[in-house]
Structure formats: structure tokens, C-alpha cells
Write an enzyme that holds these catalytic residues in place. Structure first.
Site, mmCIF file in Angstrom:
data_model
loop_
_atom_site.group_PDB
_atom_site.id
_atom_site.type_symbol
_atom_site.label_atom_id
_atom_site.label_comp_id
_atom_site.label_asym_id
_atom_site.label_seq_id
_atom_site.Cartn_x
_atom_site.Cartn_y
_atom_site.Cartn_z
ATOM 1 N N GLN A 26 22.575 42.442 -2.075
ATOM 2 C CA GLN A 26 21.803 41.271 -1.644
ATOM 3 C C GLN A 26 20.422 41.079 -2.265
ATOM 4 O O GLN A 26 19.906 39.891 -2.144
ATOM 5 C CB GLN A 26 21.729 41.376 -0.186
ATOM 6 C CG GLN A 26 22.843 41.789 0.784
ATOM 7 C CD GLN A 26 23.723 40.165 0.745
ATOM 8 O OE1 GLN A 26 23.061 39.326 0.690
ATOM 9 N NE2 GLN A 26 25.091 40.429 0.988
ATOM 10 N N CYS B 3 29.788 43.809 8.731
ATOM 11 C CA CYS B 3 29.883 45.063 8.321
ATOM 12 C C CYS B 3 28.767 45.840 8.496
ATOM 13 O O CYS B 3 28.134 46.803 7.836
ATOM 14 C CB CYS B 3 30.249 45.001 6.964
ATOM 15 S SG CYS B 3 31.879 44.452 6.475
ATOM 16 N N HIS C 79 24.993 48.369 5.044
ATOM 17 C CA HIS C 79 26.244 47.749 5.144
ATOM 18 C C HIS C 79 27.328 49.093 5.265
ATOM 19 O O HIS C 79 26.842 50.142 4.934
ATOM 20 C CB HIS C 79 26.571 47.148 4.110
ATOM 21 C CG HIS C 79 27.628 46.454 3.816
ATOM 22 N ND1 HIS C 79 28.876 46.876 3.662
ATOM 23 C CD2 HIS C 79 27.936 45.007 4.183
ATOM 24 C CE1 HIS C 79 30.113 46.162 3.403
ATOM 25 N NE2 HIS C 79 29.275 44.819 3.576
ATOM 26 N N ASP D 143 21.433 50.292 -2.938
ATOM 27 C CA ASP D 143 22.543 49.090 -2.826
ATOM 28 C C ASP D 143 21.874 47.661 -2.961
ATOM 29 O O ASP D 143 21.240 47.366 -2.193
ATOM 30 C CB ASP D 143 23.049 49.020 -1.374
ATOM 31 C CG ASP D 143 23.895 48.148 -0.854
ATOM 32 O OD1 ASP D 143 24.149 46.813 -1.845
ATOM 33 O OD2 ASP D 143 24.477 47.797 -0.004
ATOM 34 N N LYS E 204 28.534 38.038 -5.396
ATOM 35 C CA LYS E 204 27.345 37.462 -4.756
ATOM 36 C C LYS E 204 26.291 37.041 -5.694
ATOM 37 O O LYS E 204 25.351 36.303 -5.177
ATOM 38 C CB LYS E 204 26.771 38.501 -3.930
ATOM 39 C CG LYS E 204 27.651 39.224 -2.851
ATOM 40 C CD LYS E 204 26.770 40.283 -2.045
ATOM 41 C CE LYS E 204 27.942 40.856 -1.008
ATOM 42 N NZ LYS E 204 28.252 40.242 -0.118
#
Length: 409
Positions: free
Chosen positions: A206, A367, A126, A203, A229
Site C-alpha cells: 500500500q 483481509c 494483512h 509489506d 496496486k
């Protein structure tokens, strides 16, 4: 693959927003990779906090401040347990994944990345895990290196060893691609990096919504995720960092609560984690995040992971049956994200027509423009799944795609 592993109708009923009709049709929400919807338990926690406990934390001696501080620090402990961190001091509250990564870039990057050094990322990142490192490298005279992905959208693990060199100061890698759903082998990547004394930032924006995450098992040095999220409020997120690493870093921002003492000549900084939490934090957001985690734990994180794989298999088969549709990202290991192109129909047109059918998907570059360039497309349409989605949602998407085809026939 078995069914969801929980009462899907009951879980779906826990999310008030899904009960509405839009454009005269039942809402079909397939955009959870952008932001998740909120269960009633989270909404109730926010209302209770603002109704009964609202006050600033860490500063007051009155009862409301004491209750707010207790709720805020209890939320930190809830996150610690959720990630299986060793110590609650390893949990820093931030605004989201983007700020968490920027915090590491501005502290670790400023301290450890110099001329001729390298930072290693992947081609599926991202923008929030690309741009901060470009800024660090530009300022330091360092170089950004990139792990490629294959045609399926899986990380090229055969390229990793050669890219981890004596010049590498950090590996910053996504756990799950937001644009493809590909799941990276974080534990293996951490082992490879640590064998060369290279720290790793992950990261996790997700990943935490789809399967359990254990930072001690992964071994990573930093792990970042966003509350919104994870079915929590917007404006709250988490940076996990190993305590020894955090204690070695300078503050990210200056202001209240990140200090022990201030004179005009010198400031003595606060201990971890408060050193990295300048100013009034998002107390209500932390309370809401803790409520979202408790909700997920009540459903069962393993059951959520089972549902993700069950519905992903169903949706993959359903979308592959649509003439002219091509899935982008078919890695062997992935989560409930389905990106696709649809003949020569622009993704924005696909999304606009589906919206008229009450179906919410995401269209664009997500993104992740370098990843789109890797696959030779400017944009894709993306349907992303969550624990409240059903096979009927997928069926509605397929029916809507046939309507798109009719419009452009």
C-alpha cells in the site's frame, strides 16, 4: 495543503476505464487499495510486447527471445531504480506481495526459525503477512508475537522494544495499513530491530502507490509489493532483498531457469535473482510494471504524495461532516484510505447502495480480521484514493452516503 501538484484532469484522462458510465452515472472509483486502474501507457506497453516481442526469456538464441529477455531485464533495472536498491540482482519478480512474503517465509523462515524462536508482526497486518508466519511458527515450534495498535490505529511504538528479544528471528511489518491507511515508522523500526541483529521484512503493497520508497534509506532486509496496486497488470510483483541475504537462502521453488545444471544425482542452483524465479516468468507483467513505474515517475512521485495528502485532508473533513459516520483509523500519519462505519447500517448495504449510484468502494474485513476485532467491528466500508481521484469523487461519495441514510431512515 496545496493542490495535487500536477494536472489532475490530464492524469485522469490517462486512465481509459474512468471515462465510462456505470448504472447510468459517471464511474466514481474509490477502491484503489484493492487494485489500481491502468493508464494507457501500461495498456500500450502490454499490447506492444504481445504484438512484437512475445517469446520466452533467458533460453532462446532467436531475436524475439533476445528482445523479450532485454525487456524483462530492463524492467528489473527500472524496479531497482524505483526502490533505489543497490543492485538489480536484489529484485526478484513474483506474482505479488503474497507470494513475496511466502517466499521469505519458506526460505528464510525454514532456515532460521526453530523451536522456542519468535516472529514479530503487528496487529494491523494483512492476512498475507500473518498466515505465512503462523505456518512457519507452527512447523518450527516457534511463537508469533504481535505489536498492538492504539485507538487511532497507530502502532504502539512503546511496546516494540520489549517485544524485540533475543528469541526474535524476524520482524515482518506493513509500511501502510490497507484497512486504516496508517503509516508505520519503518526506518525507526528497522533501526530498533537491527540493533538486536534482527532482520526486517516490509509489506509495501500500500505504500509504493502513495509516496517514494528508498529501501537503502529504510535499511530493511526485504521489501515486497504488488504490481496491480501500482497501476500495473495483475499477476506481477516484486520482492526486494539485500543481496547478501538472498545469496544465503535456499531456492523457493524448483524448475526451469533456477538451475545451472541438473543430473539425477544433484542440482546446482542458479545465481540470484534467477534462483528464486523458477519456470516461465510473467514477462509481459514485468514490462507492464516498468511502464507503470515510468508513468508515475513522469507524473512525479513527490507530486503524487502531495496529491494523496491534499485529497485525504479534503475527504476526511467531508466524511466527518456526515451524521452517523465514524472513521476507523485516524492515525496522525496516514495515506488515502478512509475506513468507516455508518450507524447500524451494515457495510455491505452501504456498498450496495453506493454501487447503484456508480460509486465503487470496498466493504468487509479487508483481509485484516484481527484488526477488525481490535476495533470491535466485523467489517467496515473503505474508500481508498489514488492519483486519479478528485474532490468531485469525494463529493459524489458524500452525496451517495446521504442516499444510503435516506434508504435506511
Amino acid at each position: 495543503m496545496n493542490g495535487p501538484g500536477f494536472d489532475l484532469a490530464r492524469v485522469r484522462g490517462d486512465f481509459p476505464i474512468l471515462k465510462q458510465e456505470v448504472r447510468g452515472r459517471p464511474l466514481v472509483y474509490l477502491d484503489s487499495a484493492a487494485t489500481g486502474q491502468k493508464p494507457q501507457a501500461v495498456l500500450d506497453a502490454l499490447t506492444h510486447y504481445y504484438t512484437y516481442d512475445n517469446a520466452n526469456v533467458h533460453r532462446g538464441v532467436h531475436i524475439l527471445s533476445e528482445r523479450a529477455t532485454q525487456a524483462f531485464e530492463d524492467a528489473r533495472e527500472t524496479v531497482r531504480r524505483f526502490l533505489n536498491a543497490k543492485d538489480a540482482r536484489e529484485i526478484i519478480f513474483v506474482r505479488g506481495t503474497t507470494e513475496a512474503i511466502n517466499l521469505v517465509a519458506a526460505t528464510y523462515g525454514r532456515k532460521h526459525v526453530g523451536p522456542g524462536d519468535e516472529v514479530l508482526i503487528s496487529a494491523m497486518e494483512h492476512h498475507s503477512n500473518i498466515v505465512p508466519w503462523q505456518m512457519v511458527c507452527d512447523a518450527a515450534g516457534a511463537k508469533l508475537r504481535v505489536i498492538p495498535v492504539d485507538e487511532q490505529g497507530a502502532l504502539r511504538m512503546d511496546a516494540v522494544d520489549a517485544l524485540l528479544t533475543e528469541r526474535t528471528r524476524l520482524l515482518a511489518i506493513t509500511h501502510v495499513s490497507n484497512a486504516l491507511g496508517s503509516v508505520n515508522p519503518i526506518k525507526e523500526l528497522v533501526a530498533k530491530a537491527h540493533a538486536k541483529n534482527i532482520p526486517v521484512l516490509v509489506d509495501g503493497a500500500q505504500s509504493v502507490t502513495h509516496f517514494p520508497v528508498d529501501v537503502q534509506d529504510l535499511g530493511c532486509d526485504f521489501y515486497a509489493f504488488s504490481g496491480h496496486k501500482l497501476f500495473a497488470p495483475t499477476g506481477i510483483g516484486v520482492l526486494y532483498g539485500k543481496l547478501s541475504m538472498l545469496e544465503s537462502l535456499p531456492p523457493y521453488q524448483g524448475g526451469g531457469d533456477m538451475i545451472l545444471s541438473v543430473t539425477m544425482e544433484k542440482t546446482v542452483y542458479n545465481r540470484v535473482p534467477h534462483r528464486f524465479e523458477a519456470g516461465t516468468p510473467d514477462m509481459a507483467g514485468a514490462v507492464g510494471l516498468a511502464a507503470a513505474i515510468r508513468y508515475l515517475e513522469g507524473v512525479g512521485l513527490s507530486a503524487v504524495a502531495q496529491h494523496d495528502q491534499w485529497l485525504l485532508a479534503y475527504a476526511t473533513q467531508a466524511l466527518e461532516s456526515v451524521p452517523g459516520l465514524k472513521l476507523v483509523g485516524t492515525a496522525p500519519k496516514k495515506t488515502g484510505v478512509l475506513s468507516f462505519t455508518f450507524g447500524d447500517i451494515h457495510p455491505h448495504d452501504v456498498g450496495t447502495i453506493l454501487d447503484q449510484e456508480g460509486i465503487c468502494i470496498r466493504t468487509g474485513h479487508h483481509c485484516a480480521q484481527p484488526l477488525m476485532q481490535r476495533f470491535g467491528v466485523a467489517a467496515t466500508a473503505r474508500a481508498s484514493l489514488a492519483l486519479y481521484n478528485t474532490p468531485e469523487d469525494v463529493d459524489a461519495l458524500v452525496k451517495g452516503l446521504h442516499k444510503v441514510k435516506e434508504v435506511f431512515a
